[in-house]
Design an enzyme around this catalytic site. Structure first.
Site, PDB file in Angstrom:
ATOM      1  N   ARG A 172      20.888 -24.854   1.470  1.00 30.41           N
ATOM      2  CA  ARG A 172      20.527 -26.177   0.963  1.00 30.41           C
ATOM      3  C   ARG A 172      19.896 -26.153  -0.421  1.00 30.41           C
ATOM      4  O   ARG A 172      19.812 -27.174  -1.093  1.00 30.41           O
ATOM      5  CB  ARG A 172      19.586 -26.881   1.933  1.00 30.41           C
ATOM      6  CG  ARG A 172      18.204 -26.262   2.019  1.00 30.41           C
ATOM      7  CD  ARG A 172      17.314 -27.025   2.986  1.00 30.41           C
ATOM      8  NE  ARG A 172      15.991 -26.452   3.083  1.00 30.41           N
ATOM      9  CZ  ARG A 172      15.043 -26.901   3.904  1.00 30.41           C
ATOM     10  NH1 ARG A 172      15.303 -27.920   4.700  1.00 30.41           N
ATOM     11  NH2 ARG A 172      13.860 -26.324   3.940  1.00 30.41           N
ATOM     12  N   ILE A 184      -0.043 -12.965   1.312  1.00 26.42           N
ATOM     13  CA  ILE A 184       0.165 -13.967   0.264  1.00 26.42           C
ATOM     14  C   ILE A 184      -1.142 -14.304  -0.431  1.00 26.42           C
ATOM     15  O   ILE A 184      -1.234 -14.302  -1.666  1.00 26.42           O
ATOM     16  CB  ILE A 184       0.821 -15.233   0.840  1.00 26.42           C
ATOM     17  CG1 ILE A 184       2.234 -14.924   1.338  1.00 26.42           C
ATOM     18  CG2 ILE A 184       0.869 -16.346  -0.200  1.00 26.42           C
ATOM     19  CD1 ILE A 184       2.893 -16.074   2.080  1.00 26.42           C
ATOM     20  N   GLU A 236     -11.793 -16.159   4.578  1.00 26.56           N
ATOM     21  CA  GLU A 236     -10.969 -15.736   5.710  1.00 26.56           C
ATOM     22  C   GLU A 236     -11.640 -16.150   7.013  1.00 26.56           C
ATOM     23  O   GLU A 236     -12.815 -15.845   7.232  1.00 26.56           O
ATOM     24  CB  GLU A 236     -10.769 -14.222   5.675  1.00 26.56           C
ATOM     25  CG  GLU A 236     -10.120 -13.622   6.920  1.00 26.56           C
ATOM     26  CD  GLU A 236      -8.782 -14.252   7.264  1.00 26.56           C
ATOM     27  OE1 GLU A 236      -8.609 -14.679   8.421  1.00 26.56           O
ATOM     28  OE2 GLU A 236      -7.916 -14.315   6.373  1.00 26.56           O
ATOM     29  N   VAL A 254      -2.527 -20.165   4.421  1.00 30.77           N
ATOM     30  CA  VAL A 254      -2.989 -20.114   5.808  1.00 30.77           C
ATOM     31  C   VAL A 254      -1.835 -19.920   6.793  1.00 30.77           C
ATOM     32  O   VAL A 254      -1.900 -20.352   7.929  1.00 30.77           O
ATOM     33  CB  VAL A 254      -3.785 -21.381   6.167  1.00 30.77           C
ATOM     34  CG1 VAL A 254      -5.109 -21.406   5.419  1.00 30.77           C
ATOM     35  CG2 VAL A 254      -2.978 -22.648   5.865  1.00 30.77           C
ATOM     36  N   GLY A 255      -0.783 -19.262   6.348  1.00 27.64           N
ATOM     37  CA  GLY A 255       0.315 -18.960   7.244  1.00 27.64           C
ATOM     38  C   GLY A 255       1.559 -19.771   6.944  1.00 27.64           C
ATOM     39  O   GLY A 255       1.637 -20.485   5.944  1.00 27.64           O
ATOM     40  N   HIS A 260       4.694  19.200  -5.161  1.00 32.46           N
ATOM     41  CA  HIS A 260       3.425  19.167  -5.885  1.00 32.46           C
ATOM     42  C   HIS A 260       3.695  19.115  -7.380  1.00 32.46           C
ATOM     43  O   HIS A 260       4.598  19.794  -7.862  1.00 32.46           O
ATOM     44  CB  HIS A 260       2.619  20.432  -5.560  1.00 32.46           C
ATOM     45  CG  HIS A 260       1.372  20.576  -6.384  1.00 32.46           C
ATOM     46  ND1 HIS A 260       0.223  19.882  -6.095  1.00 32.46           N
ATOM     47  CD2 HIS A 260       1.113  21.316  -7.499  1.00 32.46           C
ATOM     48  CE1 HIS A 260      -0.706  20.203  -6.986  1.00 32.46           C
ATOM     49  NE2 HIS A 260      -0.185  21.071  -7.852  1.00 32.46           N
TER      50      HIS A 260
END
Length: 463
Positions: free
Chosen positions: A35, A183, A202, A268-269, A442
């Site tokens: 779309r 995010i 958070e 927030v998701g 290494h």
């Protein structure tokens, strides 16, 4: 052009377009419906453009450290419009690349809004009218969008979603980021590096809550050292929007404080794009905005599959792509293995980077494993010191009885590239003995992966 296909894929993101291409490779006739943008959110508004912007902030940060490398740089600055232009240009380039790949594999693209009015039927509405397509198999790959909480809705001016944050109208001076998942932390890292006074809130008791607790704690210290304010177990209750500023009511520890910002990013998701497809009438089960599937992405309705973000966590582009390949092979008559979520790496491209795969230490313990845990710090690695990146940690979790690698967790420079070594190890059911006997080159950062394994059995050499 034929309107009857073996498979129709709805959505051209990293799950959908990969599914369509693999199906075409296997000899199926396949069409894809999109779309908006080929490449989906990931390529146009997610994974790729954010990494382009984060690369800019990383270089900017390093320029300020020029003296550490024996270099001199004066008058260091940035052009935000040019930063955004570069990011959008990269997204456009890759968008065109997806179109080329679909054309190369003879996959017709129908641009428009799709609905599934009946089993095996896809209706596509565009500016040119409505077309009806039919197929034996339909793959839903419509992705997801940013979740918006009541009172915290984005307006594109003072309160942004990730899309607004990718094409900013201004450089924030005082920035509030709500949510500390990948995010939120990536945008906090980007804007903080460019000089924004950044606060992260958070709701859980620690930032990056899906990561191992030890890695989260290490990352928090690094973010705070860079000037971020981190508020954990906190909740933004209300946003009062004024002329050019937002006053946030933040509840923490039973107390509400007010702080003023000029910009808020809500991270927030996400919620799945299930609306308008006609899924309920078709009999497809949707729970909490995501389509319910079995391990091979079947929806329970014959011939209808769902992949990627639409089908639930982990919400990662590489998971979507792998599911797309699996479904294409299944439809073509193959017997592919189901995608195992705990063998999919998660990567966060903040500074420092964070990467993980498998069980955290806490999860392994909760599941009843008798575990051995190994750790190795970046400060003990010669390449990390030479790069000027001595802050970091590699952590491994093993089943002490079988030696199976249960999980690996990293924070530090370039860990998003290193993690794939452990992903391969888990896929091949590698044991600690296999990893111990592997010779790592290494000087490389990868030597820390070896040392972390050795440390789990008390055999680390360089620390």
């Amino acid at each position: 052009m034929s309107k009857s296909f073996d498979m129709i894929v709805i959505g051209a993101g990293p799950g959908g377009y990969v599914c369509a291409i693999r199906a075409a490779q296997l000899g199926l006739t396949v069409a894809i419906v999109e779309r908006e943008h080929l490449g989906g959110i990931c390529l146009n508004w997610g994974c790729i453009p954010t990494k382009a912007m984060l690369r800019t902030s990383e270089v900017f940060h390093l320029m300020h450290r020029a003296k550490d490398f024996g270099l001199a740089a004066q008058g260091i600055s940035y052009d935000l419009d040019a930063v955004v232009k570069r990011s959008r240009g990269i997204a456009k380039q890759l968008n065109s690349g997806v179109g080329h790949l679909l054309k190369k594999n003879k996959v017709p693209v129908f641009m428009g809004e799709a609905t599934v009015p009946a089993k095996g039927v896809v209706s596509v509405k565009s500016d040119n009218g409505v077309q009806e397509l039919t197929a034996t198999s339909i793959v839903l790959a419509t992705g997801a969008r940013a979740r918006e909480l009541p009172g915290l809705e984005a307006d594109g001016d003072l309160v942004w979603t990730y899309k607004h944050a990718l094409v900013p109208k201004r450089m924030p001076k005082r920035l509030l980021v709500i949510g500390s998942g990948a995010i939120g932390i990536e945008f906090a890292s980007f804007y903080n590096a460019l000089g924004a006074d950044t606060t992260v809130v958070e709701v859980m008791d620690r930032i990056l809550p899906v990561e191992d607790a030890e890695i989260s704690a290490f990352a928090k210290k690094q973010f705070e050292a860079q000037g971020m304010t981190i508020r954990e177990a906190a909740l933004v209750k209300q946003l009062d929007r004024g002329a050019g500023s937002v006053t946030a009511h933040i509840e923490q520890g039973g107390h509400v404080t007010k702080d003023t910002f000029d910009t808020v990013i809500s991270a927030v998701g996400i919620v799945g794009n299930t609306e308008g497809l006609g899924l309920e009438a078709l009999g497809v089960t949707v729970e909490r905005s995501h389509v319910v599937t079995d391990p091979q992405c079947r929806t329970g309705v014959e011939g209808v599959f769902a992949i990627g973000d639409l089908a639930g966590a982990p919400w990662l582009a590489h998971k979507a792509s792998h599911e797309g390949v699996m479904v294409a092979e299944l439809v073509a008559g193959g017997h592919p293995h189901a995608v195992s979520a705990d063998s999919i790496a998660g990567c966060t491209y903040c500074q420092p980077q964070i990467a993980s795969v498998g069980l955290t230490e806490a999860q392994a313990t909760e599941q009843g494993y008798d575990i051995k845990v190994g750790r190795f710090p970046f400060i003990g690695n010669g390449k990390a010191i030479a790069l000027g990146e001595p802050e970091g940690l590699v952590k491994t979790v093993f089943d002490s009885k079988t030696g199976a690698l249960l999980g690996a967790h990293m924070v530090g420079a370039e860990v998003t590239e290193l993690i794939q070594g452990y992903v391969i190890g888990r896929q091949l059911e590698t044991t600690e003995e296999d990893l111990m006997q592997t010779v790592f080159p290494h000087p490389t950062l990868s030597e820390m992966m070896h040392e972390s394994v050795l440390d789990a059995w008390g055999r680390a050499i360089h620390f």
